[in-house]
Scaffold this active site. Structure first.
Site, short mmCIF file in Angstrom:
data_model
loop_
_atom_site.label_atom_id
_atom_site.label_comp_id
_atom_site.label_asym_id
_atom_site.label_seq_id
_atom_site.Cartn_x
_atom_site.Cartn_y
_atom_site.Cartn_z
N HIS A 62 12.06 -17.49 12.27
CA HIS A 62 10.63 -17.14 12.70
C HIS A 62 9.85 -16.88 11.78
CE1 HIS A 62 12.54 -13.29 12.61
NE2 HIS A 62 11.69 -12.73 12.94
N ASP A 66 9.64 -11.23 6.57
CA ASP A 66 10.70 -10.96 5.85
C ASP A 66 11.89 -12.00 5.91
OD1 ASP A 66 10.53 -10.16 8.66
OD2 ASP A 66 12.24 -8.68 8.49
N ASP A 210 16.67 -11.71 14.63
CA ASP A 210 15.70 -10.92 15.30
C ASP A 210 15.61 -11.11 16.70
OD1 ASP A 210 15.31 -10.14 12.55
OD2 ASP A 210 13.19 -9.84 13.00
N HIS A 268 20.34 -6.67 8.93
CA HIS A 268 18.86 -6.47 9.27
C HIS A 268 18.38 -4.89 9.51
CE1 HIS A 268 14.76 -7.09 11.21
NE2 HIS A 268 14.89 -8.09 10.64
#
Lengths: 301, 301
Positions: A62, A66, A210, A268
């Site tokens: 995406h 980051d 994520d 993450h």
């Protein structure tokens, strides 16, 4: 056949404490697949002696920085270092626009072609296939369109028993490895199961970058061998996790249980955690076979 | 008053051998000015314990990636870390477009304002001024529009002689420091030169990022105190330097001589040089007061 992943970045949002933003290098039979590419990924590759020139496929989950701010630098360095072979990039459609505008204003005409495959984040589908593996998208639930990636090895051939195989002409090996019995010129029947051992079962690696906890993507990653799942916060910050569409360490363990993963890697991590042991222990409290996906570690898949 | 620069990156084109792409942090009286921002600059700031939050001004010389690919990541991290004060950015006009497209697709609305000042690379002019310094552009000769930056301290006030100053009311200090004589209520004349010592002379720092040897910009940097000049190649590669619009180490020394710089820093080294001693010696053969502008070094200006 090699099937392993090296972690290049374990940090969420911003780089901190020597933790870099998200990036992983998958090595499947000595072919390199880069998964996400946070700022500093090319420096991380150098640090761990992984040749960027060997990467032929890049998957971007995406467009939060980051996960991709290092891509333009990596592609530029490959150009400057003389790459000519094409690069396949899979990611959200606007990524190409972001790259092109930066090449345009630096007056850069790449010496190698980029084959860009835009990903539509509406349903899980197969986006890549070669002789060794397939890659499917995983529909994650984040603040902007986000997909994970499921890397699945293809079924492989049975393995010849070397000592026995010497007895018969090599011409018959291919059939035997495929499980087919063969008849020699003298009429002797050679059974595949006598001359070969079963193939290693194909393995799968699910990368969930994520996302918040959302059962809708569980079917895609069901029974995966190794699950990488984000675990940004401790469960005491569940409200914060929901608000920012992230997962807690406890939830990551629960997901691994629900989908029947054999092994779990978590990463993450929020910059609020200077050390990661508490996150690991929280996940292990519900799913014991968990490891921290931290910089420089390589996991056999 | 502090006036110093810390080197964050010394590499040209691509990061190699722990050398990062171009970035420098100027500290003028505890205000931070960032000069160029290659990939990994935010990590370099952390490494050298320099707080990115204290940067209020950013100067980008041109749109080759090794001079700005770290900017989007730095600005994003400041946003995520809660910055609210504005950031002034000076750079080529398309830089704003490049930043905005990336904020757009990550659905980021910055918590702090960016005040963007587009630089036209057609003639040298003053682009910034505050109470402590002025910044002028330097018209460099590179493959795409490129400007260096000349940082000049403003003339400063004379310094009070502390022991003597105790004799007179503080209300008169300002005038004395400005060099003005004053008359006390009793009619006594206080001469500035008796109660103060001369101000330190204002210093200047010229940053010449990427350029070939071109006399047209020498007048702008004439008599600068410290000159940073790129020195990408050894002089044996002069043809390559001309072709790519870069400078050799020998030429950098010659430029320092011609413009009458007091001190020279060289940087932007080609990745072909694993060690830098030969480049330093080549420059010192014509300009002795030269140092290598390498990562982590801080120079008093």
């Amino acid at each position: 056949m090699k099937f392993e992943v090296t972690i290049l970045g374990s940090s969420s949002a911003t780089p901190v404490f020597n933790r870099n933003p998200s990036a992983q290098l998958l090595n499947c039979n000595e072919k390199y697949y880069l998964i996400d590419c946070g700022e500093g990924t090319q420096q991380q590759l150098t640090k761990y002696n992984l040749k960027a020139t060997r990467i032929d496929y890049i998957f971007i989950s995406h467009l939060h920085g980051d996960h991709y701010f290092g891509l333009i630098g990596l592609l530029s360095s490959l150009h400057l270092n003389g790459r000519t072979k094409s690069m396949q990039i899979f990611g959200p459609k606007p990524l190409l626009e972001i790259l092109e505008i930066q090449f345009k204003y630096s007056d850069t005409v790449l010496r190698y072609p980029i084959e860009f495959f835009p990903i539509e984040a509406n349903e899980s589908f197969k986006i890549f296939e070669n002789s060794e593996l397939t890659v499917k998208t995983i529909m994650l639930n984040h603040r902007i369109p986000t997909t994970g990636f499921l890397f699945e090895q293809k079924p492989r051939q049975r393995k010849l028993i070397k000592e026995k195989a010497d007895e018969i002409p090599m011409a018959y090996y291919t059939a035997l490895k495929k499980g087919i019995d063969v008849e020699l010129p003298d009429g002797k029947i050679i059974k595949s199961e006598d001359y070969t051992t079963p193939a290693d079962p194909p393995k799968s690696y699910a990368y969930c970058s994520d996302t918040m906890y959302d059962e809708r993507y569980f079917s895609t990653i069901k029974d995966c061998d190794t699950l990488y799942h984000e675990a940004t916060f401790l469960h005491e910050l569940l409200d914060r996790a929901n608000e920012t569409h992230h997962t807690t360490a406890l939830q990551a363990g629960e997901i691994a249980n629900v989908v029947g993963a054999k092994k779990l890697l978590i990463g993450h991590f929020s910059s609020r955690y200077k050390t990661l042991q508490m996150l690991l222990e929280e996940t292990q409290s519900v799913f014991e076979n968990t490891e921290l996906a931290i910089e420089g570690r390589t996991f056999q898949l």
